[in-house]
Design an enzyme around this catalytic site. Structure first.
Site, PDB file in Angstrom:
ATOM      1  N   GLU A  97     -10.625  24.146  -7.438  1.00  0.00           N
ATOM      2  CA  GLU A  97      -9.384  24.536  -8.022  1.00  0.00           C
ATOM      3  C   GLU A  97      -9.642  25.337  -9.259  1.00  0.00           C
ATOM      4  OE1 GLU A  97      -5.700  21.878  -6.310  1.00  0.00           O
ATOM      5  OE2 GLU A  97      -6.669  21.304  -8.195  1.00  0.00           O
ATOM      6  N   CYS A 124      -7.237  11.092 -15.692  1.00  0.00           N
ATOM      7  CA  CYS A 124      -7.488  12.413 -15.044  1.00  0.00           C
ATOM      8  C   CYS A 124      -7.435  12.358 -13.679  1.00  0.00           C
ATOM      9  CB  CYS A 124      -8.754  13.133 -15.578  1.00  0.00           C
ATOM     10  SG  CYS A 124      -9.088  14.523 -14.935  1.00  0.00           S
ATOM     11  N   SER A 219     -13.577  16.977 -25.321  1.00  0.00           N
ATOM     12  CA  SER A 219     -12.525  15.714 -24.997  1.00  0.00           C
ATOM     13  C   SER A 219     -12.751  14.770 -25.601  1.00  0.00           C
ATOM     14  CB  SER A 219     -12.767  15.670 -23.644  1.00  0.00           C
ATOM     15  OG  SER A 219     -12.398  16.816 -22.878  1.00  0.00           O
ATOM     16  N   HIS A 221     -10.091  12.429 -27.204  1.00  0.00           N
ATOM     17  CA  HIS A 221      -9.171  11.356 -26.576  1.00  0.00           C
ATOM     18  C   HIS A 221      -8.874  10.053 -27.337  1.00  0.00           C
ATOM     19  CE1 HIS A 221      -8.479  14.462 -23.610  1.00  0.00           C
ATOM     20  NE2 HIS A 221      -9.492  14.373 -23.134  1.00  0.00           N
ATOM     21  N   CYS A 338      -3.572  20.428 -17.526  1.00  0.00           N
ATOM     22  CA  CYS A 338      -4.865  19.442 -17.876  1.00  0.00           C
ATOM     23  C   CYS A 338      -4.754  18.324 -17.492  1.00  0.00           C
ATOM     24  CB  CYS A 338      -4.830  19.212 -19.541  1.00  0.00           C
ATOM     25  SG  CYS A 338      -5.616  20.854 -20.174  1.00  0.00           S
TER      26      CYS A 338
END
Length: 348
Positions: A97, A124, A219, A221, A338
């Site tokens: 994708e 995710c 990333s 987080h 995201c």
């Protein structure tokens, strides 16, 4: 007799030297290589018949010996904000994708570097299904060109933040970035090409030593080790202390400001203790914090934080001299934001 299809080589996989050798063997002058490369990389030709400045006999011979690779659009969704998400099928049937995000006279593309992802981040959708395989440089590049052609607009920036961990596919990712940057490719400025990593430390330093000024996003987080381990098990072996140190080296080496991606998850990484840890991690460093309101993923136990809490983070970070913004998430209504990329249409 036509060559067997299995013997035909995708022109995207040929080096310039190999292409020159092929054309020389067909009795063609040296300048033909540049013409062919322009059709392949700049114009994104999908048929040899499009190559109108080549003799018909050469086009026919190239079609006999080579392919133009290409991706097949299996599905396309359009968001209310104008973003478009594509499910592209590659030559071996594997799907991946990517997303196109228009804004005024700009077009940003979020592309994938792997089909699936091995990192297993808890919030995710991509990581839930695991990794199918890494993509070639051409497959990464062709996602961008597919979006460009569908919008019929120049791509002004690319973020490799789609499916996969780019630094676990380092060489192909760098080759794709260089082709995207090249005037003999997409011609996008290096600072408008961003790689997002979960924090694969050895490759961050390798990236720092590349000559181009590509942009780095990490990333993060959470700046609390226990929380980050739970959210991002794929980088558990790379401690926050070591990440902090390597990012300092990265800034010293490049002089460039990295971005820390931080998806705000209600009750998980948006507490006062988490905010203080984030301020401590970033204070005194050259960094930008990109706060993301967690995008909901079907079946996930996690929920987004509030807009009010996001603004708390922006203010507190500003108080310690760290610039932070809340990202305007695009394409959430088509699962294109995201953390939402998950192939809902499998190969047939």
């Amino acid at each position: 007799m036509p060559a067997d299809k299995t013997e035909r080589r995708d022109l995207h996989t040929l080096t310039r030297g190999e292409l020159q050798e092929l054309l020389s063997g067909l009795g063609q002058p040296a300048f033909r290589a540049k013409q062919v490369e322009e059709w392949v990389w700049v114009r994104n030709a999908r048929s040899f018949d499009e190559m109108t400045n080549l003799p018909k006999s050469l086009r026919e011979e190239l079609a006999r010996r080579c392919t133009l690779g290409g991706v097949e659009e299996a599905a396309r969704q359009v968001s209310s904000d104008g973003s478009r998400k594509y499910l592209l099928r590659l030559s071996d049937g594997v799907s991946v994708e990517c997303v196109g995000m228009p804004s005024r006279n700009r077009l940003a593309v979020c592309a994938s570097t792997q089909a699936g992802c091995p990192m297993g981040c808890a919030f995710c959708a991509t990581g839930a299904a695991g990794l199918t395989r890494s993509l070639t440089a051409a497959e990464i590049y062709e996602q961008v060109m597919h979006v460009r052609d569908d919008f019929n607009a120049r791509v002004t920036s690319v973020v490799l933040m789609g499916q996969g961990e780019p630094f676990l596919n380092y060489d192909e990712t760098l080759a794709a970035l260089r082709r995207l940057n090249s005037p003999e490719g997409a011609g996008i400025g290096a600072r408008h090409l961003t790689v997002s990593t979960c924090g694969v430390i050895p490759q961050i330093m390798r990236f720092a030593n590349e000559p181009e000024q590509f942009t780095l996003a990490v990333s993060l987080h959470s700046a609390v080790q226990r929380t980050r381990n739970a959210l991002m098990p794929g980088v558990r072996k790379y401690s926050l202390v070591n990440l902090y140190n390597v990012m300092g080296e990265y800034v010293s080496k490049t002089g460039r400001r990295p971005t820390y991606e931080y998806a705000l998850i209600g009750g998980v990484n948006d507490t006062d203790a988490e905010l203080q840890a984030l301020c401590d991690f970033c204070e005194g460093t050259l960094a930008h914090v990109n706060l993301i309101q967690l995008n909901e993923v079907e079946g996930s136990k996690f929920r987004p934080s509030t807009e009010l809490r996001a603004q708390d983070f922006v203010r507190r970070l500003a108080n310690v001299g760290v610039e932070a913004t809340v990202r305007n998430s695009r394409g959430a209504d088509i699962d294109a934001a995201c953390g939402q990329l998950k192939q809902r249409i499998l190969r047939s």
